[in-house]
Design an enzyme around this catalytic site. Structure first.
Site, PDB file in Angstrom:
ATOM      1  N   LYS A  88      33.951 -93.490  -5.898  1.00  0.00           N
ATOM      2  CA  LYS A  88      34.025 -93.611  -7.347  1.00  0.00           C
ATOM      3  C   LYS A  88      35.216 -94.479  -7.698  1.00  0.00           C
ATOM      4  O   LYS A  88      36.220 -94.510  -6.978  1.00  0.00           O
ATOM      5  CB  LYS A  88      34.209 -92.232  -8.000  1.00  0.00           C
ATOM      6  CG  LYS A  88      33.743 -92.166  -9.443  1.00  0.00           C
ATOM      7  CD  LYS A  88      32.229 -92.018  -9.525  1.00  0.00           C
ATOM      8  CE  LYS A  88      31.773 -91.750 -10.949  1.00  0.00           C
ATOM      9  NZ  LYS A  88      30.360 -91.397 -11.017  1.00  0.00           N
ATOM     10  N   GLY A 188      25.697 -83.244 -26.234  1.00  0.00           N
ATOM     11  CA  GLY A 188      25.841 -84.647 -25.857  1.00  0.00           C
ATOM     12  C   GLY A 188      24.478 -85.304 -25.798  1.00  0.00           C
ATOM     13  O   GLY A 188      23.706 -85.074 -24.860  1.00  0.00           O
ATOM     14  N   GLY A 190      23.800 -88.732 -25.944  1.00  0.00           N
ATOM     15  CA  GLY A 190      24.015 -90.159 -25.800  1.00  0.00           C
ATOM     16  C   GLY A 190      23.011 -90.775 -24.853  1.00  0.00           C
ATOM     17  O   GLY A 190      21.804 -90.532 -24.954  1.00  0.00           O
ATOM     18  N   LYS A 191      23.507 -91.556 -23.886  1.00  0.00           N
ATOM     19  CA  LYS A 191      22.637 -92.337 -23.009  1.00  0.00           C
ATOM     20  C   LYS A 191      21.586 -91.485 -22.304  1.00  0.00           C
ATOM     21  O   LYS A 191      20.409 -91.854 -22.240  1.00  0.00           O
ATOM     22  CB  LYS A 191      23.482 -93.084 -21.963  1.00  0.00           C
ATOM     23  CG  LYS A 191      24.251 -94.264 -22.509  1.00  0.00           C
ATOM     24  CD  LYS A 191      24.750 -95.190 -21.417  1.00  0.00           C
ATOM     25  CE  LYS A 191      25.823 -94.598 -20.567  1.00  0.00           C
ATOM     26  NZ  LYS A 191      26.391 -95.565 -19.594  1.00  0.00           N
ATOM     27  N   VAL A 192      21.989 -90.344 -21.766  1.00  0.00           N
ATOM     28  CA  VAL A 192      21.071 -89.483 -21.021  1.00  0.00           C
ATOM     29  C   VAL A 192      20.503 -88.380 -21.906  1.00  0.00           C
ATOM     30  O   VAL A 192      19.303 -88.095 -21.877  1.00  0.00           O
ATOM     31  CB  VAL A 192      21.784 -88.865 -19.796  1.00  0.00           C
ATOM     32  CG1 VAL A 192      20.874 -87.864 -19.094  1.00  0.00           C
ATOM     33  CG2 VAL A 192      22.225 -89.955 -18.837  1.00  0.00           C
ATOM     34  N   GLY A 193      21.362 -87.759 -22.699  1.00  0.00           N
ATOM     35  CA  GLY A 193      20.961 -86.593 -23.479  1.00  0.00           C
ATOM     36  C   GLY A 193      19.801 -86.834 -24.416  1.00  0.00           C
ATOM     37  O   GLY A 193      18.905 -85.980 -24.552  1.00  0.00           O
ATOM     38  N   HIS A 194      19.770 -88.004 -25.058  1.00  0.00           N
ATOM     39  CA  HIS A 194      18.683 -88.228 -26.021  1.00  0.00           C
ATOM     40  C   HIS A 194      17.337 -88.398 -25.320  1.00  0.00           C
ATOM     41  O   HIS A 194      16.291 -88.041 -25.862  1.00  0.00           O
ATOM     42  CB  HIS A 194      18.993 -89.428 -26.931  1.00  0.00           C
ATOM     43  CG  HIS A 194      18.590 -90.762 -26.404  1.00  0.00           C
ATOM     44  ND1 HIS A 194      19.383 -91.486 -25.541  1.00  0.00           N
ATOM     45  CD2 HIS A 194      17.476 -91.503 -26.619  1.00  0.00           C
ATOM     46  CE1 HIS A 194      18.762 -92.627 -25.253  1.00  0.00           C
ATOM     47  NE2 HIS A 194      17.616 -92.665 -25.889  1.00  0.00           N
TER      48      HIS A 194
END
Length: 360
Positions: A88, A188, A190-194
């Site tokens: 990472k 949350g 956002g990118k993944v949550g929606h």
């Protein structure tokens, strides 16, 4: 500065969170780049993990996050069946203020200098367009745009994998691999949550959401008026009748304050490092809350970026991500057999695969 260095060295060489193969401190004064690249393990293959761009309070906090995230990637990649170790990178600073092509190119040169030991991708604060820039200096870059030979946004398969883990959790606890009629809280969106919300609605779940960004909430409630929203995560975890809690923002969502008041029977979400500290997994188990280990269920994204290295095929990736359902069930079975929480069972399985690779 001495205290910071001593703390880092202690973490690397002495603490249980250490054991990393390599940590690279990167600086390019001309562009303002300050970054940390942490390689936890290459036992299974080149380390693979995203680049986080975040305004850390201290350099020590940035190093600690890189180390923790890299270790998590080793376990995630092992459980996903990938021939990759864990790594990472974190770039220190506010991306809205200091991100530039010059900085990303400088970062790409540092990634390239590792000669393929570390393969990077997107994470919090970095996007497909950023990886396109990094790739101009390093061929060991994934998460690029389709126009530049990549697979594009990995959020689609990340959300799909989380949904598979949620289905497995439901099957284990309630005997039916469906969220129909269940109340699911998503923190949350956002990118993944929606995208996860779309899967849940299609499956017939009752969805409650929250997000620090009002526009993210409105994007969903305008499209799906049946979705309800609450003020914050504190309100969400206390929602009466909540069946599933899905943390999909930053890590540390499960801690000494949240676990005692959590109303859900299942925790399954996309956020990394959801357990704030060792021991939280036992607290969840003691309360009868089933925890689907985060690095298992959110592996759809890394499955996608790993596939990009071999010529991306979406159907092939989706088929691999669908196996998260079976992997999650296997972890629950191992946890029951060994009398340990699911998080510990997942760690044991991942550590076994890594150890076997080292011996091989």
């Amino acid at each position: 500065m001495t205290d910071v260095t001593d703390g880092v060295l202690h973490t690397l060489f002495q603490s249980e969170q250490g054991g990393h193969e390599q940590v690279v401190l990167c600086q390019d004064r001309a562009s303002g780049l300050k970054a940390v690249i942490a390689i936890h393990s290459t036992a299974l293959g080149p380390a693979l993990g995203g680049t986080r761009f975040y305004p850390y309070a201290t350099e020590e906090a940035a190093v600690a996050d890189a180390l923790n995230l890299a270790r998590g990637m080793s376990y995630k990649n092992a459980m996903a069946g990938l021939d990759h170790g864990g790594g990472k990178a974190v770039i220190i600073g506010d991306p809205d203020k200091i991100k530039s092509d010059e900085l990303l190119l400088a970062y790409g040169r540092f990634v390239a200098s590792l000669g393929g030991r570390y393969v990077t991708a997107c994470d919090v604060g970095t996007y497909v367009a950023d990886m396109d820039v990094v790739a101009r200096e390093s061929r060991w870059t994934t998460g690029r745009s389709p126009e530049n030979g990549g697979a594009g946004d990995s959020s689609v398969l990340t959300a799909f994998g989380v949904f598979q883990g949620m289905r497995a959790s439901a099957a284990h606890l309630w005997g039916e691999p469906s969220l129909r009629g269940r109340k699911v809280g998503v923190a949350g969106v956002g990118k993944v949550g929606h995208i996860l919300v779309e899967h849940l609605i299609e499956d017939g779940a009752e969805v409650v959401i929250t997000d620090v960004r009002e526009e993210s909430v409105r994007r969903i409630t305008d499209k799906h008026p049946q979705v309800s929203a609450v003020a914050d995560t504190e309100a969400l975890i206390r929602t009466e009748g909540l069946d599933v809690y899905a943390p999909c923002a930053l890590g540390g969502a499960l801690d000494d304050d949240s676990v005692p008041v959590l109303t859900a029977r299942i925790v399954c979400g996309a956020a990394n490092n959801q357990l704030a500290h060792p021991g939280v997994e036992k607290d969840l188990a003691d309360r009868g809350i089933l925890y689907a280990p985060d690095y298992v269920v959110n592996a759809g994204g890394v499955i996608q970026v790993a596939d990009e290295l071999h010529g991306f095929d979406f159907d092939r990736c989706k088929a691999k991500a669908s196996k998260i359902y079976d992997t999650t069930l296997a972890i629950f079975a191992r946890a029951k057999a060994d009398g340990i929480p699911p998080a510990a069972a997942a760690d044991r399985i991942a550590e076994q695969r890594i150890a076997e690779a080292r011996r091989g």
